[in-house]
Design a protein around this motif. Sequence first.
Motif, PDB file in Angstrom:
ATOM      1  N   LYS A  23       4.716   1.046   1.130  1.00  0.00           N
ATOM      2  CA  LYS A  23       4.819   0.051   2.323  1.00  0.00           C
ATOM      3  C   LYS A  23       4.527  -1.471   1.841  1.00  0.00           C
ATOM      4  N   LEU A  24       5.284  -2.257   2.347  1.00  0.00           N
ATOM      5  CA  LEU A  24       4.969  -3.754   2.298  1.00  0.00           C
ATOM      6  C   LEU A  24       4.847  -4.405   3.583  1.00  0.00           C
ATOM      7  N   ARG A  25       3.496  -4.712   4.012  1.00  0.00           N
ATOM      8  CA  ARG A  25       3.137  -5.412   5.165  1.00  0.00           C
ATOM      9  C   ARG A  25       2.967  -6.983   5.043  1.00  0.00           C
ATOM     10  N   VAL A  26       3.998  -7.613   5.940  1.00  0.00           N
ATOM     11  CA  VAL A  26       4.114  -9.152   5.932  1.00  0.00           C
ATOM     12  C   VAL A  26       3.703  -9.255   7.402  1.00  0.00           C
ATOM     13  N   GLY A  71      -4.746  -1.413  -0.362  1.00  0.00           N
ATOM     14  CA  GLY A  71      -3.897  -2.376  -0.979  1.00  0.00           C
ATOM     15  C   GLY A  71      -3.989  -2.107  -2.411  1.00  0.00           C
ATOM     16  N   ILE A  72      -2.698  -2.150  -2.923  1.00  0.00           N
ATOM     17  CA  ILE A  72      -2.714  -1.898  -4.391  1.00  0.00           C
ATOM     18  C   ILE A  72      -2.608  -3.271  -5.229  1.00  0.00           C
ATOM     19  N   PHE A  81       7.267  -2.735   6.043  1.00  0.00           N
ATOM     20  CA  PHE A  81       8.718  -2.438   5.274  1.00  0.00           C
ATOM     21  C   PHE A  81       8.534  -1.327   4.495  1.00  0.00           C
ATOM     22  N   ASP A  82       9.439  -0.441   4.485  1.00  0.00           N
ATOM     23  CA  ASP A  82       9.790   0.398   3.455  1.00  0.00           C
ATOM     24  C   ASP A  82      10.335  -0.026   2.387  1.00  0.00           C
ATOM     25  N   VAL A  83       9.544   0.273   1.154  1.00  0.00           N
ATOM     26  CA  VAL A  83       9.947  -0.112  -0.253  1.00  0.00           C
ATOM     27  C   VAL A  83      10.856   0.704  -0.916  1.00  0.00           C
ATOM     28  N   HIS A 127       0.767  -1.156   0.111  1.00  0.00           N
ATOM     29  CA  HIS A 127       0.020   0.004  -0.110  1.00  0.00           C
ATOM     30  C   HIS A 127       0.895   1.270  -0.152  1.00  0.00           C
ATOM     31  N   ARG A 128       0.342   2.328  -0.323  1.00  0.00           N
ATOM     32  CA  ARG A 128       0.894   3.684  -0.342  1.00  0.00           C
ATOM     33  C   ARG A 128       1.122   4.292   1.212  1.00  0.00           C
ATOM     34  N   ASP A 129       2.159   4.817   1.551  1.00  0.00           N
ATOM     35  CA  ASP A 129       2.327   5.457   2.863  1.00  0.00           C
ATOM     36  C   ASP A 129       1.164   6.231   3.224  1.00  0.00           C
TER      37      ASP A 129
END
Length: 614
Positions: free
Chosen positions: A152-155, A133-134, A160-162, A126-128
């Motif tokens: 941003k990536l959420r796991v 979600g994208i 996480f920052d992309v 997703h965008r900050d």
Amino acid sequence: MIAKFSHLCSLKLFQQQLRVTALSTCLRSIRPHSTAVDMDKVYLRHAQNTEELHITFRYSNKELKLDRSFNFCRRMDERVDEALSRIRHNVEKELSKRSRKKTKGAPAVVEPTPPPNPDEIIVALHRDGSEEGILGITFAELLSDLANVQLKLRVLDTTFDVVLNEPWTGALQLPSSMMAGCLVYPLKLELQFASRAHSSGEWFKATKPASGIFNEQTKWEPCGKGLIYQVAPADIGYHLKLVVTPANESGHSGPATECISKLPVQPGPGACPFELRQQYTRQPLSGTHEIRVVSYNLLADLYADGDYARKTLFPYCAPSALKIDYRKQLFIKELVGYNADLLCLQEVDLKIFEHDLQHVLEHTFAGIMTPKGACAEGIALFYRKSRFQLLHNYVLHLGDNISTLPIFASLWNRIKHNEQLAKRICDRSTTLQLCLLQLRETDRYVLVANTHLYFHPDADHIRLLQIGFSLIFVEHMYRQTIKERNISSQNIGLIFCGDFNSVPECGIYKLMTEQFVGTDFVDWRSNAEEAVTDVELRQPFMMSSACGTPPYTNYTTLFAACLDYIFYQSDCLELLQSVPLPTVEELSANEAIPSVTFPSDHVALVADLAFKSI
């Protein structure tokens, strides 16, 4: 095959339904090095002119007993939701595997940690500032605007920052052989979005633990900085570790990567004869008109690595001393210690030029490699950047050009009627390098030629013709340079180096030093079927041999003679010193060369020249 799916509106729905097969492997499990990936970043790497997108991140969760770096290779035209599904699938699989794995030595009653419910494994991009979600767009579309958007990536529980195209180390490998007293550097170092010049290296040493496995408890002692390290006697028996931090000219740096040597540092061979010769070249020349020249046939690995070399050519040489990983440490140490201005090298493996010579010498020298046709070896010329400016680099592939270039017509027309002779000389891959260099801050120029002539025993006539054609080309470029640059002949000197495969009694030495070879010279009849008739050769340069005619520049049990020369234009240049060659006793100490102390079957020629005063 990557399954093709229609657009899914719900992040929850595609998490439950999408399952695709793709490349996904753990970095640490397959690579000889490890990268210290930041736990708060996802690294995207997309090189220009490729369709591949590499995705790397490290997920760590103590409760779930998972600390793993994941690496995915996707395509730029793939939809983002498909790749997210693959990431989720791999995380789920890794969690499931970890939950089934009991801790070694733990009581049997200990229950494994249950994995999260699959429905709870969230992988979303997703965008900050937004939780949406994208979905439904390709990576190419997503990344086109990444400069203006923070992703941003959420796991699971981690966000996480992309980041895109941060400096990265793609491959790092240390050599298998490392000897005290020699230089060590990466056997392989592949950088992305970074350069060697801006990247840094740190060296550490440690003894291997009794378990045979390096771990977090291993105590590594710092021992050097930079990508090249001078191995010390105190390092013998230690394994070396190199930590590389990639960086670019903008000052950005990426995650550090480390690599541990497979074998410990070994003792060197002891005192080598070339080290005695280096007593004459302890310092670089300081005079503005002085030039130190080295000519050296390195013995290409192509001719040393094989049963024929081991059993026939060099049976007296220890197999370990014939290996290129051993020999290159010695000839690099030898070359560096001569403090030369010009290095004219023959039988240079392309891989040695690219991965060894260039990187070791790049701070001091610029190098030019010229392969011999389709062969994996060739000739190379290095010049000291602080002393010279390269004005022109000419390459002459004799076999391809002697029948076509107008400047060769007169000589070619005299031999082309002999079809067997013409075919043989045109089939050769013999090559000439010719570089025009200007001594910095002076009005002096040098024309430097480097070659390796045909070797066959019945080919004196071929070699004589090869040097004849070469000198025609050299003379043409020499006169053209004088005319175009309006140079006095006293301000441009010719230096001609190489492995000429010709003893002093043959026509090449006579042509070089006496400027003439007549039609009745014996070399023309070295092969009766290809005998050269009605041909004489002349050349206009007054040339001398800087190292004279020593008994041996090549020394094996099958053949030993003087084959290598540094010829210089004696009416323009003068000889300051010629470094003494090894004695017969040194050459034969291990029967012949190569040996544990001689990395080649030839010896280097070293001479100091200077422009004569006007």
